[in-house]
Write a protein that holds these residues in place. Structure first.
Motif, PDB file in Angstrom:
ATOM      1  N   ALA A  60       0.853  -1.191   0.000  1.00 31.71           N
ATOM      2  CA  ALA A  60       0.000   0.000   0.000  1.00 31.71           C
ATOM      3  C   ALA A  60       0.891   1.243   0.000  1.00 31.71           C
ATOM      4  N   CYS A  61       0.327   2.373  -0.399  1.00 36.10           N
ATOM      5  CA  CYS A  61       1.141   3.587  -0.508  1.00 36.10           C
ATOM      6  C   CYS A  61       1.587   4.105   0.856  1.00 36.10           C
ATOM      7  N   GLY A  62       0.754   3.901   1.894  1.00 35.50           N
ATOM      8  CA  GLY A  62       1.123   4.320   3.240  1.00 35.50           C
ATOM      9  C   GLY A  62       0.875   5.776   3.550  1.00 35.50           C
ATOM     10  N   VAL A  63       0.409   6.556   2.567  1.00 37.19           N
ATOM     11  CA  VAL A  63       0.245   8.003   2.786  1.00 37.19           C
ATOM     12  C   VAL A  63      -1.150   8.526   2.469  1.00 37.19           C
ATOM     13  N   CYS A  64      -1.956   7.763   1.741  1.00 33.62           N
ATOM     14  CA  CYS A  64      -3.297   8.241   1.407  1.00 33.62           C
ATOM     15  C   CYS A  64      -4.158   8.270   2.671  1.00 33.62           C
TER      16      CYS A  64
END
Length: 375
Positions: A60-64
């Protein structure tokens, strides 16, 4: 949690990622692993990926916004069910539910690799029988009957479903088999043999192996900032169990090598007076040290078996341990080792059920003495 925060398990991660990317996610999955397997962290990372608004190929991107909430375990479309003891007291039902969930989120943030015992200690239910009540099945159906709040997916994580009251387990069978669209169940267990066959038949099995010694040792050196020798020793004792390795490192170093060598020599001498004294010393150790010594002893017997079998390429002992294994192997055979390991395993079983440590150790020592000296 993110996949990158979990050591090892490359193949399992790949299977889960490809399932999402190919839109072939089973509506109900059972993450099954032995005690110490990272099936809970893996399920949390998988859930983060299912909700992620900008997922990559490997994580996962981890920042959204969705990831930010999942990393705090507060995403409104992720639901948790977990065992808990009767600590409600005089609180009303709604207040208790809120406090229970808040405590659970704190536990995940502080001890993401923890087990049921750690959870009980965390919420103060050490002396309470934990379970998942029959009321929880109604809460599950109620929560999943609503439309998703933010994500296209809804995820229901049931940790340790073997603790479910039979009525609760039977109560979720229908929704487990025919959930609403984009609803995913993730069941996480260390005891698949205790689950109802009707639950097993409705889930896709994801087997989560324990970590290898190399993976565990590398993780400890990188994240716990310990030297290679201590990391290697903890990895050997923990046998793939990351949570146990943390506990081993958090204690002052146990001198298991010297203790084991002295114990075996005393058993060989049939010095029963000395064994009684050793039983007193063993009794005074804390429970983790008691379990650690037996685990270490079984590992040393395994290494001795490898040595006498000529499988030195996979032998993990070094230095003083290796020298002892080489000498020990001269007076042992595989039958004696098999019997000794069985005796230690039985002692561990009784120890975990709060038997008298002194009596268990003394009985074990006498039986080992007979086994090791039997021609």
């Amino acid at each position: 949690m993110l996949f990158s925060q979990i050591p090892g398990l490359t193949e399992v991660k790949k299977v889960l990622l490809q399932a999402v990317q190919n839109n072939h996610v089973a509506h109900a999955q059972l993450f099954l692993g032995a005690e110490g397997a990272l099936n809970l962290p893996l399920a949390l990372a998988y859930t983060t990926y299912l909700h992620c608004q900008n997922p990559g190929e490997d994580d996962a991107c981890g920042v959204c916004a969705a990831c930010s909430k999942n990393l705090k375990f507060i995403h409104p479309d992720t639901h948790f069910v977990f065992p808990i003891g009767n600590i409600k007291g005089s609180k009303d039902e709604e207040t208790f539910k809120i406090e229970k969930l808040k405590t659970w989120r704190s536990f995940l943030l502080q001890q993401p690799f923890g087990n049921v015992e750690d959870w009980a200690n965390f919420y103060g239910g050490e002396d309470k029988q934990a379970n998942i009540s029959k009321e929880e099945s109604r809460e599950i159906v109620k929560a999943l009957s609503l439309k998703p709040f933010e994500s296209k997916n809804k995820v229901m994580i049931i940790w340790q479903p073997e603790y479910m009251h039979p009525s609760a387990a039977n109560g979720i069978l229908k929704i487990l088999e025919e959930p609403t669209p984009n609803t995913y169940f993730i069941l996480i267990t260390n005891a698949g043999d205790r689950l109802l066959p009707t639950i097993l038949s409705r889930t896709q099995l994801i087997t989560v192996p324990l970590l290898s010694d190399t993976e565990l040792e590398q993780y400890l050196m990188e994240h716990m900032e310990v030297d290679e020798k201590r990391a290697g020793k903890a990895a050997q004792l923990a046998d793939g169990n990351l949570n146990l390795s943390f506990k081993i490192l958090s204690k002052e170093e146990d001198n298991n090598t010297q203790r084991f060598i002295e114990w075996m020599r005393t058993c060989f001498k049939k010095d029963y007076i000395a064994l009684v004294g050793m039983a007193d010393e063993y009794h005074n150790l804390d429970k983790l040290s008691q379990r650690s010594m037996l685990s270490y002893s079984m590992n040393m017997l395994r290494e001795t078996l490898l040595h006498i079998s000529g499988a030195n390429a996979i032998n993990r002992t070094r230095g003083e341990e290796l020298q002892f294994v080489q000498n020990f192997g001269k007076v042992l055979n595989w039958q004696k080792i098999e019997t000794s390991v069985k005796l230690m395993s039985e002692a561990t079983y009784h120890l975990e059920r709060n038997g008298s440590a002194k009596m268990i150790f003394l009985d074990l020592s006498v039986n080992l003495s007979k086994t090791l000296t039997n021609n």
